[in-house]
Write an enzyme that holds these catalytic residues in place. Sequence first.
Site, PDB file in Angstrom:
ATOM      1  N   ALA A 196       3.406   7.082 -10.478  1.00 23.68           N
ATOM      2  CA  ALA A 196       2.765   5.760 -10.495  1.00 23.68           C
ATOM      3  C   ALA A 196       3.724   4.697  -9.979  1.00 23.68           C
ATOM      4  CB  ALA A 196       2.308   5.413 -11.915  1.00 23.68           C
ATOM      5  N   ASP A 197       3.139   3.603  -9.529  1.00 22.27           N
ATOM      6  CA  ASP A 197       3.921   2.439  -9.121  1.00 22.27           C
ATOM      7  C   ASP A 197       3.104   1.181  -9.414  1.00 22.27           C
ATOM      8  OD1 ASP A 197       6.482   1.654  -7.424  1.00 22.27           O
ATOM      9  OD2 ASP A 197       4.853   0.313  -6.845  1.00 22.27           O
ATOM     10  N   THR A 198       3.769   0.150  -9.877  1.00 20.61           N
ATOM     11  CA  THR A 198       3.091  -1.108 -10.212  1.00 20.61           C
ATOM     12  C   THR A 198       3.683  -2.250  -9.400  1.00 20.61           C
ATOM     13  OG1 THR A 198       2.633  -0.357 -12.476  1.00 20.61           O
ATOM     14  CG2 THR A 198       2.509  -2.728 -12.070  1.00 20.61           C
ATOM     15  N   GLY A 222      -0.810   1.842  -8.740  1.00 22.87           N
ATOM     16  CA  GLY A 222      -1.273   3.013  -8.017  1.00 22.87           C
ATOM     17  C   GLY A 222      -0.833   4.260  -8.752  1.00 22.87           C
TER      18      GLY A 222
END
Length: 204
Positions: free
Chosen positions: A78-80, A115
């Site tokens: 994940a990435d924010t 994501g």
Amino acid sequence: MLLHDKLKEYNIILASASPRRRELLRATGIEYHTASKFECEECYPATLIAEDVAPYLARLKSHAYPTALGCNDLLITADTTVILGNEVLGKPATTDEAKAMLRRLSGREHSVVTGVTLRSNVRERTFAAISKVRFAHLSDEQIEYYVANYAPMDKAGAYGIQEWIGYVGIEAIEGSFYNVMGLPVQRLCRELECFIEALPSCYE
């Protein structure tokens, strides 16, 4: 059957150093292992629109995972990102940069995009969740206090919604609160359910 029971036949691997993501996934009841740290250069094309950066980086992290996945492995990355206008605000490099970011967010609405990539040895799915966050006006004293007493340096946009600044500074949220923390857990559970339904069994 509940999702965490359906997932017991899988080896769930969370490839994230974020303590917030680990805490949120644990709270769902899903049993998982944390991946060992591995290298991934988090760069994205300059032509990419801001809302696409987080899913792009989640996919990049997934493919940087150095170990081949077995038939029962399910990798989560994940990435924010925090987006103000059309600009992606990353993690601040210095305390001065953290203060400058918070001054820019003060009194304005911004977007938080997380994501997530789910990947097995035969299938891959990337999705994104978007939340809108509106800060009240933050005084210089509030910003100074937060930066001095909390941990803005490892957070996109220089703030953690679950920390002091979230309690005193955020006027409204549209969308998932947990997405702003770093993992849209309700959407993730729904996506996991659909994902495993399409996977072949190792025992067939």
